[in-house]
Scaffold this motif. Structure first.
Motif, short mmCIF file in Angstrom:
data_model
loop_
_atom_site.label_atom_id
_atom_site.label_comp_id
_atom_site.label_asym_id
_atom_site.label_seq_id
_atom_site.Cartn_x
_atom_site.Cartn_y
_atom_site.Cartn_z
N ARG A 1 -4.24 11.70 19.58
CA ARG A 1 -5.64 11.66 19.14
C ARG A 1 -5.86 12.36 17.81
NH1 ARG A 1 -5.95 7.78 21.37
NH2 ARG A 1 -6.29 7.53 23.57
N LEU A 2 -4.90 13.24 17.43
CA LEU A 2 -5.03 14.00 16.18
C LEU A 2 -3.64 14.15 15.56
CD1 LEU A 2 -6.67 15.87 14.20
CD2 LEU A 2 -6.05 17.76 15.74
N VAL A 3 -3.56 13.88 14.26
CA VAL A 3 -2.34 14.15 13.50
C VAL A 3 -2.67 15.23 12.48
CG1 VAL A 3 -0.63 13.22 11.89
CG2 VAL A 3 -1.43 11.82 13.79
N VAL A 4 -1.87 16.28 12.47
CA VAL A 4 -2.06 17.38 11.53
C VAL A 4 -0.82 17.44 10.63
CG1 VAL A 4 -1.18 19.08 13.20
CG2 VAL A 4 -2.57 19.85 11.27
N TYR A 5 -1.05 17.69 9.34
CA TYR A 5 0.06 17.72 8.38
C TYR A 5 -0.32 18.60 7.22
CZ TYR A 5 -2.97 14.15 6.37
OH TYR A 5 -4.06 13.48 5.89
N GLU A 6 0.70 19.08 6.50
CA GLU A 6 0.44 19.89 5.32
C GLU A 6 -0.09 19.03 4.19
OE1 GLU A 6 3.11 23.89 5.16
OE2 GLU A 6 3.99 22.10 4.31
N ARG A 7 -1.11 19.53 3.54
CA ARG A 7 -1.70 18.84 2.39
C ARG A 7 -0.67 18.77 1.27
NH1 ARG A 7 -6.18 21.96 1.51
NH2 ARG A 7 -7.28 20.60 2.93
N TRP A 8 -0.64 17.63 0.62
CA TRP A 8 0.25 17.44 -0.51
C TRP A 8 -0.23 18.30 -1.67
CZ3 TRP A 8 -0.89 14.86 -5.29
CH2 TRP A 8 0.23 14.70 -6.10
N THR A 9 0.70 18.98 -2.30
CA THR A 9 0.36 19.77 -3.48
C THR A 9 0.91 19.06 -4.70
OG1 THR A 9 2.37 21.08 -3.25
CG2 THR A 9 0.38 21.95 -2.22
N ASN A 10 0.23 19.21 -5.79
CA ASN A 10 0.61 18.52 -7.02
C ASN A 10 1.69 19.32 -7.75
OD1 ASN A 10 0.64 16.62 -8.98
ND2 ASN A 10 -1.25 17.27 -9.96
N ALA A 11 2.78 19.58 -7.04
CA ALA A 11 3.90 20.31 -7.64
C ALA A 11 4.81 19.33 -8.38
CB ALA A 11 4.67 21.03 -6.55
N PRO A 12 5.51 19.83 -9.39
CA PRO A 12 6.43 18.93 -10.11
C PRO A 12 7.66 18.64 -9.26
CG PRO A 12 6.63 21.17 -10.93
CD PRO A 12 5.50 21.17 -9.93
N GLY A 13 8.32 17.56 -9.58
CA GLY A 13 9.59 17.26 -8.93
C GLY A 13 9.53 16.12 -7.95
N ILE A 14 10.71 15.66 -7.62
CA ILE A 14 10.84 14.49 -6.74
C ILE A 14 10.42 14.81 -5.31
CG2 ILE A 14 13.28 14.89 -6.23
CD1 ILE A 14 11.64 11.47 -6.83
N ALA A 15 10.66 16.03 -4.83
CA ALA A 15 10.30 16.37 -3.45
C ALA A 15 8.80 16.21 -3.21
CB ALA A 15 10.76 17.78 -3.11
N ALA A 16 7.99 16.62 -4.18
CA ALA A 16 6.54 16.48 -4.04
C ALA A 16 6.14 15.01 -4.03
CB ALA A 16 5.83 17.22 -5.17
N LYS A 17 6.78 14.21 -4.84
CA LYS A 17 6.47 12.78 -4.87
C LYS A 17 6.86 12.11 -3.55
CE LYS A 17 6.83 12.36 -9.85
NZ LYS A 17 7.56 11.84 -10.98
#
Length: 161
Positions: free
Chosen positions: A59-75
């Protein structure tokens, strides 16, 4: 309420509360396989897996907000989160974004806690079923990805459920 927590990335940590009150957790590796079509293989495998997880009365999905950090991992993380939002919206599943700093502050008292501090706190609170792990080495029986997912799950259960 069944809650699914995700720490999105090539190695996606997940944790889920189940109706019995127990918790399941783990890590799924979505690293593209050799000789596969670039990244598409990653995304299609993730969506297939996510649909299976959402089919269990979540009923609920919780996840970390995407941060606009540089690099491929953030993308890559943004790619996973986009698919989570798309599937939740299509299926009518509520979703909750949590900033990494908010989660760290809630769990450790420090908004800039390290991965090791987060993992140690998850272990200290007893959120990992150590009987499921039969490791003989000295590494923690849980990765930082799984620890983050367990922290997100307990955050959501305390603050939102």
């Amino acid at each position: 309420m069944t809650v699914l927590a995700l720490d999105c990335g090539n190695k996606t940590g997940w944790a889920r509360s189940v109706r019995t009150g127990s918790t399941e957790s783990g890590v799924v590796d979505f690293t593209p396989k050799p000789n596969a079509l670039v990244a598409w293989n990653r995304w299609s495998r993730f969506v297939d897996w996510l649909d299976q997880m959402l089919d269990n009365h979540v009923r609920l999905v919780v996840y970390e907000r995407w941060t606009n950090a540089p690099g491929i991992a953030a993308k890559i993380s943004a790619g996973f989160i986009t698919r989570v939002e798309e599937r939740c919206d299509a299926l009518g599943v509520e979703r909750l974004e949590v900033s990494p700093a908010e989660l760290k502050l809630w769990l450790t008292g420090k908004g800039n806690a390290s991965k090791d501090e987060m993992t140690a706190e998850v272990l200290k609170r007893g959120w990992v079923n150590l009987r499921l792990y039969q490791s003989t080495d000295k590494a923690p029986p849980v990765t930082s990805d799984e620890a983050d997912a367990l922290a997100l799950l307990h955050f959501a259960l305390e603050k939102h459920a």
